[in-house]
Scaffold this motif. Structure first.
Motif, PDB file in Angstrom:
ATOM      1  N   VAL A  10       0.850  -1.185   0.000  1.00  0.00           N
ATOM      2  CA  VAL A  10       0.000   0.000   0.000  1.00  0.00           C
ATOM      3  C   VAL A  10       0.889   1.240   0.000  1.00  0.00           C
ATOM      4  O   VAL A  10       1.924   1.264   0.668  1.00  0.00           O
ATOM      5  CB  VAL A  10      -0.911   0.007   1.251  1.00  0.00           C
ATOM      6  N   TYR A  11       0.487   2.218  -0.770  1.00  0.00           N
ATOM      7  CA  TYR A  11       1.214   3.481  -0.780  1.00  0.00           C
ATOM      8  C   TYR A  11       0.311   4.555  -0.185  1.00  0.00           C
ATOM      9  O   TYR A  11      -0.749   4.851  -0.721  1.00  0.00           O
ATOM     10  CB  TYR A  11       1.616   3.846  -2.215  1.00  0.00           C
ATOM     11  N   LEU A  12       0.731   5.075   0.958  1.00  0.00           N
ATOM     12  CA  LEU A  12      -0.128   6.009   1.681  1.00  0.00           C
ATOM     13  C   LEU A  12      -0.115   7.385   1.029  1.00  0.00           C
ATOM     14  O   LEU A  12       0.894   7.807   0.472  1.00  0.00           O
ATOM     15  CB  LEU A  12       0.352   6.133   3.130  1.00  0.00           C
ATOM     16  N   ARG A  13      -1.264   8.058   1.145  1.00  0.00           N
ATOM     17  CA  ARG A  13      -1.332   9.451   0.718  1.00  0.00           C
ATOM     18  C   ARG A  13      -1.076  10.322   1.936  1.00  0.00           C
ATOM     19  O   ARG A  13      -1.120   9.838   3.079  1.00  0.00           O
ATOM     20  CB  ARG A  13      -2.721   9.738   0.142  1.00  0.00           C
ATOM     21  N   PRO A  14      -0.803  11.599   1.723  1.00  0.00           N
ATOM     22  CA  PRO A  14      -0.545  12.466   2.882  1.00  0.00           C
ATOM     23  C   PRO A  14      -1.706  12.422   3.865  1.00  0.00           C
ATOM     24  O   PRO A  14      -2.871  12.410   3.465  1.00  0.00           O
ATOM     25  CB  PRO A  14      -0.418  13.856   2.252  1.00  0.00           C
ATOM     26  N   GLY A  15      -1.385  12.411   5.142  1.00  0.00           N
ATOM     27  CA  GLY A  15      -2.427  12.382   6.156  1.00  0.00           C
ATOM     28  C   GLY A  15      -2.436  11.113   6.974  1.00  0.00           C
ATOM     29  O   GLY A  15      -3.037  11.062   8.032  1.00  0.00           O
ATOM     30  N   LEU A  16      -1.773  10.090   6.491  1.00  0.00           N
ATOM     31  CA  LEU A  16      -1.738   8.829   7.224  1.00  0.00           C
ATOM     32  C   LEU A  16      -0.290   8.463   7.523  1.00  0.00           C
ATOM     33  O   LEU A  16       0.634   8.927   6.838  1.00  0.00           O
ATOM     34  CB  LEU A  16      -2.349   7.705   6.394  1.00  0.00           C
ATOM     35  N   SER A  17      -0.117   7.636   8.535  1.00  0.00           N
ATOM     36  CA  SER A  17       1.221   7.126   8.806  1.00  0.00           C
ATOM     37  C   SER A  17       1.095   5.709   9.341  1.00  0.00           C
ATOM     38  O   SER A  17       0.009   5.250   9.676  1.00  0.00           O
ATOM     39  CB  SER A  17       1.941   8.009   9.818  1.00  0.00           C
ATOM     40  N   ASN A  56      11.248   5.130   2.247  1.00  0.00           N
ATOM     41  CA  ASN A  56       9.988   5.809   1.994  1.00  0.00           C
ATOM     42  C   ASN A  56       8.947   5.354   3.010  1.00  0.00           C
ATOM     43  O   ASN A  56       8.519   4.202   3.007  1.00  0.00           O
ATOM     44  CB  ASN A  56       9.508   5.483   0.571  1.00  0.00           C
ATOM     45  N   ALA A  57       8.555   6.274   3.875  1.00  0.00           N
ATOM     46  CA  ALA A  57       7.629   5.901   4.953  1.00  0.00           C
ATOM     47  C   ALA A  57       6.217   5.653   4.441  1.00  0.00           C
ATOM     48  O   ALA A  57       5.380   5.126   5.165  1.00  0.00           O
ATOM     49  CB  ALA A  57       7.604   6.991   6.018  1.00  0.00           C
ATOM     50  N   ALA A  58       5.940   6.060   3.204  1.00  0.00           N
ATOM     51  CA  ALA A  58       4.578   5.899   2.694  1.00  0.00           C
ATOM     52  C   ALA A  58       4.334   4.510   2.128  1.00  0.00           C
ATOM     53  O   ALA A  58       3.197   4.124   1.907  1.00  0.00           O
ATOM     54  CB  ALA A  58       4.316   6.939   1.606  1.00  0.00           C
ATOM     55  N   TYR A  59       5.397   3.786   1.910  1.00  0.00           N
ATOM     56  CA  TYR A  59       5.284   2.497   1.237  1.00  0.00           C
ATOM     57  C   TYR A  59       5.208   1.398   2.284  1.00  0.00           C
ATOM     58  O   TYR A  59       6.187   1.120   2.974  1.00  0.00           O
ATOM     59  CB  TYR A  59       6.506   2.324   0.334  1.00  0.00           C
ATOM     60  N   LEU A  60       4.040   0.805   2.450  1.00  0.00           N
ATOM     61  CA  LEU A  60       3.815  -0.146   3.542  1.00  0.00           C
ATOM     62  C   LEU A  60       3.456  -1.522   2.996  1.00  0.00           C
ATOM     63  O   LEU A  60       3.073  -1.673   1.836  1.00  0.00           O
ATOM     64  CB  LEU A  60       2.678   0.327   4.446  1.00  0.00           C
TER      65      LEU A  60
END
Lengths: 290, 307
Positions: free
Chosen positions: B185-192, B221-225
């Motif tokens: 999952v690649y997060l959009r701004p606003g989530l962590s 990359n912290a958005a890539y989960l």
């Protein structure tokens, strides 16, 4: 060219394992083998009784016993968990804290000598090429020595010596593997517990206990050893190289298999018990193996 | 078109009430479309006019530019307005594709073969993968992958909305694992990652799973989960050690001296010991100030564990 038949009763040859090799401890959830390299690491195993801690310890002991560059120092308050390795161990300590203190002091001396040796050679850590043996210290039921037997002073001395080994033994090739049921601060001081880099949490009864073994905060992230079924012995969360707990199943050795490996290791090692007077742990034991 | 745009960004179809955020999003969608129209029309129109000016009179070129720019802007406007519908179609592309393929196949088969042959072919195509355990498991596992991607989207749409525009994380590919599924999952701004870790139990419920774990899939990359959905326990069998195969089974057993066999193995065999308590009990009685220190040791238990 003539060929000679091999002698039937030849000199047994070791399987060529080394303590610097990765040690097979089991499989993970994806069916992949799980290895840990223990030469520069310390491992703390925790979990409720019957969870499989001794299985992990026996796995490591088996690898260490079959390694050429290895010495085993076993401390087992229960005598039976590691007792089968007595013949291939260089020191086997039962429920006697005085002996435990004596062997830990010797290890401390060896560690100091090794660091002096490393300094003399302008180095910072022991490698496989040095020819020095890795002295694996296996402590089963650490709480027995640190909180049960002996006087308060002896227990504190034990903890202090073990802490020194855990803190400084890494680069000198003296890894410590300790197991206990619940390593809370009244059993092991947190100053000692937090030094263990690798953690293995077998089934725990509370998320709190799981956090004590694995480290603070893992239960909140979903890694809690409470979700291991009580019947699933040997399943554990292991924090090793990856830094993230991995669900593993520890390889299990039956008593017969342990006896077989121990006999074979004793056979190829021709063990010499520790000489009583002169600490001789720094010498390579190739002469004895030949 | 306009009806679907306010509800799609959240996936909240059943909610009859329109909340503030939805209205805001609706407005922003309309604004985005208008902006896209103007930008496209102006830029394309100007470009076309400049190019056309080399071939004709500039005023004619301007007309031509407007003629090209305005329809293109309109096209972009339509695209932006129906984007939620397009996104919905994109999400369901594999299912739509598979259904279309199967339906077409069935119709073609039924049209071109007699009834018994049709049924025989269907029985083979459906029955063989279903009967062979390996293919059945693979099919079921991949089906779960599709299901989990939709369930995760429902999670994000229903209770993990974190930014004002209501944009959902990009749910990338999924693949089966022995314990369940793994989804990137690649997060959009606003989530962590920390936001999601607090909702693991709800994610597990939404995915019809036992537990869910989330890890970072990339160090940089912290958005890539990576979501690990677990729905079964696999580590139940006993694992052997390869070291057993290394040793020579014909090893001579070490002759151990038989140790002295301990006696007194039952309770009646052991005498009653004289219990003497250690003499350390006296100091607490004398020390007045040590009382709170002694009592504080028990509640301290949990706190000190972490120190």
């Amino acid at each position: 060219m003539t060929t000679a038949t091999a002698p039937t009763a030849g000199v047994p040859v070791g399987p060529g394992l080394s303590m610097f090799d990765p040690i097979f401890v089991g499989i993970d959830e994806f069916g992949h083998p799980v290895y840990i390299t223990l030469a520069y690491r310390n491992l703390l195993a925790g979990g409720e009784p019957g969870g499989g801690k001794s299985g992990l310890l026996n796995c490591i002991a088996a690898h260490a016993a079959l390694s050429v560059d290895s010495r085993l120092v076993l401390l087992d308050g229960k005598l039976v968990e590691l007792g089968q390795w007595e013949d291939c161990a260089d020191a086997f300590i039962g429920p006697d804290i005085t002996e435990a203190l004596a062997v830990l002091k010797r290890l401390q001396l060896v560690m100091n000598n090794r660091y002096a040796w490393l300094r003399a050679h302008g180095r910072r850590k022991l490698t496989a090429a040095d020819g020095l043996s890795v002295i694996t210290v296996l402590v089963d039921e650490i709480a027995f020595y640190s909180a049960t037997v002996g006087t308060k002073q002896e227990q504190e001395e034990f903890v202090a010596l073990l802490r020194d080994l855990v803190a400084r033994g890494r680069a000198a090739g003296i890894p410590v593997v300790a197991a206990t049921q619940r390593p809370s601060f009244d059993i092991i001081p947190t100053s000692l517990r937090d030094l263990f880099g690798y953690r293995a949490a077998f089934r725990c009864t509370t998320p709190n206990s799981s956090n004590i073994v694995l480290g603070h905060g893992w239960a909140e992230q979903g890694y809690t050893a409470t979700d291991i079924a009580p019947s699933n012995q040997g399943a554990a969360y292991l924090i090793a190289e990856g830094g993230i707990p991995r669900r593993i199943k520890v390889a299990y050795l039956t008593d017969g298999q342990i006896a077989g490996i121990a006999d074979y290791a004793a056979w190829i090692r021709r063990p010499r018990p520790l000489p009583a007077l002169v600490p001789d742990l720094t010498r390579l034991d190739l002469g004895a193996a030949a | 078109m306009s009806k679907s745009s306010p509800r799609r960004p959240f996936g909240g179809k059943s909610n009859g009430t329109i909340t503030v955020i939805e209205a805001k999003v609706h407005r922003s969608s309309a604004r985005n479309a208008r902006l896209a129209f103007i930008l496209t029309a102006v830029i394309v129109g100007l470009l076309a006019a400049v190019v056309a000016a080399s071939y004709m009179h500039p005023i004619l070129a301007l007309f031509l530019g407007a003629l090209i720019g305005v329809p293109l802007g309109g096209l972009v406007w339509v695209l932006v307005r129906i984007w939620p519908v397009l996104r919905l179609l994109w999400w369901w592309t594999p299912e739509i594709g598979v259904t279309t393929f199967l339906g077409t196949g069935w119709v073609q088969l039924a049209n071109h073969t007699p009834m018994p042959v049709t049924f025989a072919v269907v029985a083979l195509v459906v029955g063989v993968p279903a009967a062979v355990p390996v293919t059945r498991r693979v099919l079921v596992a991949w089906t779960w992958c599709f299901v989990v991607r939709h369930r995760l989207r429902v999670c994000f749409a229903q209770f993990i909305i974190a930014n004002q525009s209501g944009s959902l994380p990009l749910i990338l590919w999924a693949r089966p694992t022995p314990v369940g599924e793994r989804v990137w999952v690649y997060l959009r701004p606003g989530l962590s990652l920390a936001d999601l870790e607090g909702r693991l139990d709800r994610i597990a419920v939404a995915c019809h799973a036992s537990t869910a774990l989330i890890e970072r899939a990339s160090d940089g990359n912290a958005a890539y989960l990576r979501f690990d959905i677990k729905r079964r326990e696999v580590l139940t069998a006993q694992v052997g050690s390869p070291l057993v195969d290394v040793i020579d089974p014909a090893t001579p057993a070490t002759d151990r001296p038989t140790p002295a066999v301990p006696t007194a193995l039952d309770l009646p065999d052991v005498d009653i010991p004289t219990v003497t308590l250690p003499a350390q009990k006296k100091p607490p009685a004398t020390a007045n100030g040590s009382k709170p220190a002694a009592s504080s040791s028990t509640p301290e238990d949990d706190i000190s564990d972490w120190i």
